[in-house]
Structures are given as C-alpha cells and as structure tokens.
Write an enzyme that holds these catalytic residues in place. Structure first.
Site, PDB file in Angstrom:
ATOM      1  N   LEU A  66       0.841  -1.189   0.000  1.00 15.16           N
ATOM      2  CA  LEU A  66       0.000   0.000   0.000  1.00 15.16           C
ATOM      3  C   LEU A  66       0.879   1.243   0.000  1.00 15.16           C
ATOM      4  O   LEU A  66       1.963   1.252   0.592  1.00 15.16           O
ATOM      5  CB  LEU A  66      -0.905   0.021   1.246  1.00 15.16           C
ATOM      6  CG  LEU A  66      -1.892  -1.140   1.397  1.00 15.16           C
ATOM      7  CD1 LEU A  66      -2.581  -1.061   2.755  1.00 15.16           C
ATOM      8  CD2 LEU A  66      -2.920  -1.128   0.276  1.00 15.16           C
ATOM      9  N   ASP A  67       0.390   2.296  -0.636  1.00 18.06           N
ATOM     10  CA  ASP A  67       1.076   3.578  -0.565  1.00 18.06           C
ATOM     11  C   ASP A  67       1.216   4.006   0.896  1.00 18.06           C
ATOM     12  O   ASP A  67       0.413   3.609   1.753  1.00 18.06           O
ATOM     13  CB  ASP A  67       0.290   4.656  -1.315  1.00 18.06           C
ATOM     14  CG  ASP A  67       0.205   4.397  -2.815  1.00 18.06           C
ATOM     15  OD1 ASP A  67       1.039   3.623  -3.320  1.00 18.06           O
ATOM     16  OD2 ASP A  67      -0.688   4.974  -3.454  1.00 18.06           O
ATOM     17  N   ARG A  68       2.186   4.852   1.153  1.00 23.39           N
ATOM     18  CA  ARG A  68       2.450   5.298   2.520  1.00 23.39           C
ATOM     19  C   ARG A  68       1.201   5.854   3.199  1.00 23.39           C
ATOM     20  O   ARG A  68       0.935   5.563   4.365  1.00 23.39           O
ATOM     21  CB  ARG A  68       3.555   6.357   2.521  1.00 23.39           C
ATOM     22  CG  ARG A  68       3.906   6.887   3.897  1.00 23.39           C
ATOM     23  CD  ARG A  68       5.052   7.876   3.838  1.00 23.39           C
ATOM     24  NE  ARG A  68       5.390   8.361   5.158  1.00 23.39           N
ATOM     25  CZ  ARG A  68       6.358   9.250   5.415  1.00 23.39           C
ATOM     26  NH1 ARG A  68       7.071   9.744   4.409  1.00 23.39           N
ATOM     27  NH2 ARG A  68       6.603   9.634   6.654  1.00 23.39           N
ATOM     28  N   THR A 110      -1.973   5.357   2.367  1.00 24.19           N
ATOM     29  CA  THR A 110      -3.147   4.494   2.242  1.00 24.19           C
ATOM     30  C   THR A 110      -3.076   3.455   3.350  1.00 24.19           C
ATOM     31  O   THR A 110      -2.095   2.733   3.469  1.00 24.19           O
ATOM     32  CB  THR A 110      -3.182   3.787   0.874  1.00 24.19           C
ATOM     33  OG1 THR A 110      -3.246   4.765  -0.160  1.00 24.19           O
ATOM     34  CG2 THR A 110      -4.390   2.868   0.764  1.00 24.19           C
ATOM     35  N   ARG A 114      -6.012   6.119  -7.703  1.00 20.84           N
ATOM     36  CA  ARG A 114      -5.824   7.570  -7.696  1.00 20.84           C
ATOM     37  C   ARG A 114      -5.777   8.134  -9.115  1.00 20.84           C
ATOM     38  O   ARG A 114      -6.405   9.148  -9.428  1.00 20.84           O
ATOM     39  CB  ARG A 114      -4.553   7.906  -6.912  1.00 20.84           C
ATOM     40  CG  ARG A 114      -4.600   7.413  -5.472  1.00 20.84           C
ATOM     41  CD  ARG A 114      -3.225   7.393  -4.824  1.00 20.84           C
ATOM     42  NE  ARG A 114      -2.665   8.748  -4.700  1.00 20.84           N
ATOM     43  CZ  ARG A 114      -1.440   8.990  -4.244  1.00 20.84           C
ATOM     44  NH1 ARG A 114      -0.648   7.966  -3.914  1.00 20.84           N
ATOM     45  NH2 ARG A 114      -1.011  10.234  -4.151  1.00 20.84           N
TER      46      ARG A 114
END
Length: 290
Positions: free
Chosen positions: A133-135, A137, A232
C-alpha cells in the site's frame, strides 16, 4: 519448515503436477528437488517423480531462506488481524511505508514484520509482502512468512484472482452508481506520479457508489489489475480525484493525503484450500470529511 496436504483427487498424480495445481511455481519445485527440501508421502521421503494416490498425505520440507541483512529490524508494533504458520494479515496505519526506500529505510511494514518474527522465535526471517500500500493508504496488507507461501500465492496475484477492495472518498458526484474505468497507465519519466497513456500497461478499476454528500462520494472500489497509484490515477482521469490527493489534483484544504483505505482482502489459502476473507474498518478521517 514443513507443510502437508491430503490429496483429494480420484486418480494417481505426480507430485509436481499436484503441487502446481495448488499454485507452486516451477522454480520453487526445482529448488526443492535439487537439495533445498524434501518430499514425503506417508511420512517417507520419496523422489519428486513419485505419484501420490487418492487420500495420501504429501509433505514438503524446506530450509529457511537466509535473512536479508539489508533490511533493518524495527520493534515498532503491528496491528495483526490474522496469523498462522504461513501468513500475516496486517492492518497498516496511514503514514507507514510498506517497504524500505530512499526516504524511509528502518521503520516500514517489512522492518516491523522482521522484528516481530525475531521476537516470536520464527526460523524464517525473510518475510515477503504479497500486497503493498502507498504510505498514506491504510488498511489490509498480506505478508507471506516464508518463500514457500510466497511462491504458492503468486499465481493468484498474477492472475488477479485475489480480491482486493478499497474504500475511497472522491470529489463530486459520479454519473453512475456502478462503473468501470478501463484506461492504461504509464510512468511519468523522472516523476513519482503516473499518467493515463495509450502505450501504458492495461488497468481496470471497478467501483460502486456507497454514499454521497454535497460535494463528495464514497465509493467501494475493486482492483482487477495492480498498477501503481491505479485508483488515484483512474478517478483523477474522470474528473473525480480522491479528496486530499495532492499528487493528482485532489482538494487538500482539509486533508494532506488521499482518503483511500484497503477495506477488504480475500484469497484462497493454498495450504488449507479455504477461502480467507478479511475486512477493515474505515479510519476516523473518513467521517471527518462529511
């Protein structure tokens, strides 16, 4: 480390073919065959060309992978949703990076998992993040505790049969309660952000509207592919960027990061052959926007 299955077929089958049907990759099978493990049928070591009979137990034994010394040990806590001998399902908080990189090296999910495995006396100290996961998220993230599990689940990842659902808050109101965004995504040279590009990789995002406010919509999102920043990029491309997403034009007046949460994860456990499903509650930030 060892794992055992009981063959449920009706006809004899070679060990390799059976393990491949469970998801084992060719490379791992060869590694086991060439000295990094052993095959046992009815608790007896057998050749990898052996056929197993219906209802016979098959066990594979494997040596632990060498730890990756470049991954530092972190003793920071983990929110563990589920754990067994093969898997960790973690509820990642917003702000924690999945793996080490140039800006964060010592306190990512991977660092924390390594520290946890050491603290709990695991013999396998090289965990594999199956999902990332993105930082900024948060939500559910799957970790394989050892390379056997990583190999066995890889087919589900590659074929996109692992169900991953997210909840997002996007700007404005969508035209339909259910839809798909099917647009290829490519890198921007020298930048972190991605872009819709006909020459990019295929990407498919499906969504369902759950709630609406004056200027926002809460959507349930299912990924059918796994491109970087896919949700996104896709919602920004149709004029509905995620709230707080500064990278893709989202409104940052109230939030400085995207309101995106990995809320559901479901996969077939290749060891128990059971469907495993997990859910995660939305963080309070989602209510603060409304």
């Amino acid at each position: 480390m060892e794992n055992t299955w009981v063959y449920q077929g009706d006809e004899p089958i070679k060990i390799k073919k059976y393990l491949q049907s469970l998801g084992m990759g060719h490379r791992l099978f060869n590694d086991l065959k060439n000295g990094e493990g052993a095959f046992l049928v009815d608790h007896r070591i057998v050749r990898p060309t052996t056929k197993i009979l219906p209802h016979q137990p098959l066990t594979i034994k494997a040596q632990p992978e060498a730890p990756d010394d470049s991954v530092a040990i972190s003793e920071e806590s983990l929110n563990i949703v589920y754990e067994d001998n093969n898997w960790l399902v973690i509820d990642k908080p917003v702000g924690v990076t999945s793996i080490p990189g140039p800006t964060v090296k010592n306190d990512t999910v991977l660092n924390r998992v390594k520290g946890y495995l050491i603290a709990t006396g695991s013999s396998d100290l090289r965990p594999h993040l199956i999902t990332r996961l993105d930082r900024f998220t948060g939500g559910l993230l799957l970790v394989a505790k050892h390379h056997i599990a990583s190999s066995m689940i890889s087919q589900q990842v590659q074929q996109h049969t692992m169900l991953k659902e997210y909840t997002a808050l996007v700007e404005g109101h969508l035209n339909a309660d259910h839809g798909k965004i099917d647009q290829p995504i490519a890198r921007r040279e020298g930048e972190i952000s991605r872009v819709i590009d006909a020459n990019g990789q295929p990407a498919l995002t499906e969504y369902w509207v759950e709630k609406q406010g004056n200027d926002w919509t809460q959507v349930r999102v299912r990924l059918h592919t796994g491109r970087t920043h896919q949700i996104r990029v896709h919602f920004a491309s149709i004029g509905h960027p995620l709230i707080g997403d500064h990278l893709y034009g989202g409104n940052t007046s109230k939030f400085t990061h995207q309101l995106l949460h990995a809320s559901k994860l479901s996969f077939k456990d290749p060891f128990t052959l059971k469907q495993m499903t997990f859910t995660s509650e939305l963080p309070m930030t989602f209510d603060q926007n409304k």
